[in-house]
Design a protein around this motif. Structure first.
Motif, PDB file in Angstrom:
ATOM      1  N   VAL A 142       7.070  15.503 -21.780  1.00 33.83           N
ATOM      2  CA  VAL A 142       6.171  16.298 -20.948  1.00 33.83           C
ATOM      3  C   VAL A 142       6.886  17.582 -20.568  1.00 33.83           C
ATOM      4  N   SER A 143       6.272  18.717 -20.887  1.00 37.56           N
ATOM      5  CA  SER A 143       6.871  20.025 -20.598  1.00 37.56           C
ATOM      6  C   SER A 143       6.191  20.655 -19.392  1.00 37.56           C
ATOM      7  N   TYR A 144       6.996  21.316 -18.555  1.00 35.78           N
ATOM      8  CA  TYR A 144       6.474  21.990 -17.358  1.00 35.78           C
ATOM      9  C   TYR A 144       6.746  23.492 -17.412  1.00 35.78           C
ATOM     10  N   CYS A 203       1.553  20.507 -16.481  1.00 30.24           N
ATOM     11  CA  CYS A 203       2.322  19.932 -17.581  1.00 30.24           C
ATOM     12  C   CYS A 203       1.600  20.067 -18.921  1.00 30.24           C
ATOM     13  N   LYS A 204       2.376  19.936 -19.974  1.00 31.92           N
ATOM     14  CA  LYS A 204       1.853  19.966 -21.336  1.00 31.92           C
ATOM     15  C   LYS A 204       2.606  18.919 -22.140  1.00 31.92           C
ATOM     16  N   VAL A 205       1.872  18.122 -22.903  1.00 40.82           N
ATOM     17  CA  VAL A 205       2.503  17.072 -23.710  1.00 40.82           C
ATOM     18  C   VAL A 205       3.073  17.677 -24.982  1.00 40.82           C
ATOM     19  N   LYS A 206       4.332  17.387 -25.229  1.00 41.11           N
ATOM     20  CA  LYS A 206       4.991  17.802 -26.467  1.00 41.11           C
ATOM     21  C   LYS A 206       5.639  16.580 -27.094  1.00 41.11           C
ATOM     22  N   GLY A 207       4.959  16.032 -28.096  1.00 42.59           N
ATOM     23  CA  GLY A 207       5.462  14.823 -28.719  1.00 42.59           C
ATOM     24  C   GLY A 207       5.466  13.678 -27.735  1.00 42.59           C
ATOM     25  N   HIS A 242       4.166  18.954   0.877  1.00 36.58           N
ATOM     26  CA  HIS A 242       3.727  19.220  -0.486  1.00 36.58           C
ATOM     27  C   HIS A 242       4.544  18.426  -1.482  1.00 36.58           C
ATOM     28  N   GLU A 243       3.871  17.833  -2.449  1.00 39.84           N
ATOM     29  CA  GLU A 243       4.592  17.267  -3.570  1.00 39.84           C
ATOM     30  C   GLU A 243       4.545  18.266  -4.689  1.00 39.84           C
ATOM     31  N   GLY A 244       5.666  18.833  -5.056  1.00 43.05           N
ATOM     32  CA  GLY A 244       5.635  19.918  -6.001  1.00 43.05           C
ATOM     33  C   GLY A 244       5.704  19.524  -7.443  1.00 43.05           C
ATOM     34  N   GLY A 245       6.373  18.461  -7.822  1.00 42.89           N
ATOM     35  CA  GLY A 245       6.541  18.161  -9.223  1.00 42.89           C
ATOM     36  C   GLY A 245       7.869  18.713  -9.723  1.00 42.89           C
ATOM     37  N   PRO A 246       8.032  18.868 -11.033  1.00 40.11           N
ATOM     38  CA  PRO A 246       9.298  19.288 -11.628  1.00 40.11           C
ATOM     39  C   PRO A 246       9.650  20.742 -11.360  1.00 40.11           C
ATOM     40  N   SER A 247      10.678  21.209 -12.045  1.00 42.76           N
ATOM     41  CA  SER A 247      11.154  22.581 -11.956  1.00 42.76           C
ATOM     42  C   SER A 247      11.480  22.996 -10.535  1.00 42.76           C
ATOM     43  N   VAL A 300      -3.977  20.963  -6.559  1.00 42.07           N
ATOM     44  CA  VAL A 300      -4.026  22.259  -7.234  1.00 42.07           C
ATOM     45  C   VAL A 300      -2.671  22.652  -7.817  1.00 42.07           C
ATOM     46  N   SER A 301      -2.712  23.292  -8.978  1.00 41.38           N
ATOM     47  CA  SER A 301      -1.509  23.812  -9.620  1.00 41.38           C
ATOM     48  C   SER A 301      -1.842  25.167 -10.250  1.00 41.38           C
ATOM     49  N   PHE A 302      -0.928  26.108 -10.142  1.00 41.04           N
ATOM     50  CA  PHE A 302      -1.119  27.439 -10.712  1.00 41.04           C
ATOM     51  C   PHE A 302      -0.246  27.619 -11.948  1.00 41.04           C
ATOM     52  N   LEU A 303      -0.834  28.214 -12.984  1.00 38.49           N
ATOM     53  CA  LEU A 303      -0.111  28.464 -14.219  1.00 38.49           C
ATOM     54  C   LEU A 303       0.385  29.903 -14.261  1.00 38.49           C
TER      55      LEU A 303
END
Length: 245
Positions: A122-124, A115-119, A172-177, A55-58
């Motif tokens: 990968v943007s977070y 995440c969101k692909v930009k070109g 927990h594996e959180g990812g970037p940021s 799960v991830s929250f935006l």
């Protein structure tokens, strides 16, 4: 003229897709498994047949939206009692709990799902604030037990819930940021323990009676927000993966 119309249609489709993404509040990846091992600090906890939820929250997510999300996940047909290809129809967590079947829910925080692909990058940037995300995550995990009790008690009058052993938490594996992005598999280890007390054998889904008049609350194994996840998965049943937004 036809080329211009084609370009305009492409642009409109792109804008519509962007608008749809902007309305997302959370992302969940669901996967079933025959068993898994989850790292909890220095320990590894072994869990039987389970539904794994990443799960991830935006940014736009609020606590008031969590109950609807959890109710939906509880009622989706994502689990089966049999094996792949045997014709067994998938059931929801709620249906299995109502029939007295033991269901394990393994919930893993995955900030990288935002995440969101930009070109070629990968943007977070769409991730929610870490402290707010932590609060939402704890509430999200707790609601699975709370809403299972509420939904089954209100609609079925099946009697009191069978209390299951308290499940431990896991990293927990959180990812970037600001979140750790490392991930490692768990190998066989003499320190692996079952997610049930020594005196309790983890029940098999197929071995439990479907005619019982009491429901069984799901065992929830939750990842520990902000920490690295370690997990190994066995899915001979087929992972049956889904993504929900």
């Amino acid at each position: 003229m036809s080329e211009l119309i084609g370009e305009l249609k492409t642009r409109v489709a792109s804008l519509e897709a962007e608008l749809a993404r902007s309305k997302e509040q959370m992302r969940v990846v669901a996967q079933r498994c025959d068993g898994c091992q989850v790292g909890i600090g220095e320990e590894r906890v072994s869990v039987g047949r389970s539904l794994i939820l990443y799960v991830s929250f935006l940014k736009d997510m609020t606590e008031s939206q969590l109950p609807k999300a959890v109710r939906t996940l509880l009622q989706l047909p994502l689990l089966t009692l049999g094996q792949w290809g045997d014709g067994t129809a998938p059931c929801s967590v709620l249906d299995l709990a109502a029939k007295g079947h033991q269901v394990n829910l393994v919930i893993i925080p995955q900030a990288s799902l935002a995440c969101k692909v930009k070109g070629k990058c990968v943007s977070y940037r769409n991730q929610i604030d870490k402290d707010i995300g932590h609060q939402l995550y704890e509430c999200f995990c707790t609601l699975f037990t709370v809403l299972t009790t509420e939904l089954l008690h209100d609609k079925s009058k099946v009697g009191p819930a069978k209390r299951q052993p308290k499940m431990p938490t896991s990293p927990h594996e959180g990812g970037p940021s600001g979140y750790d992005t490392d991930q490692s598999s768990l190998s066989a280890d003499p320190h692996v323990r079952e997610a049930f007390p020594p005196s309790t054998d983890p029940p098999s889904l197929s071995s439990l009676s479907t005619t019982t008049t009491s429901y069984v609350l799901p065992n929830v194994v939750r990842g520990k927000f902000g920490e690295r996840q370690s997990i190994s998965i066995q899915a001979e049943c087929g992972p049956f993966s889904h993504i929900f937004t």
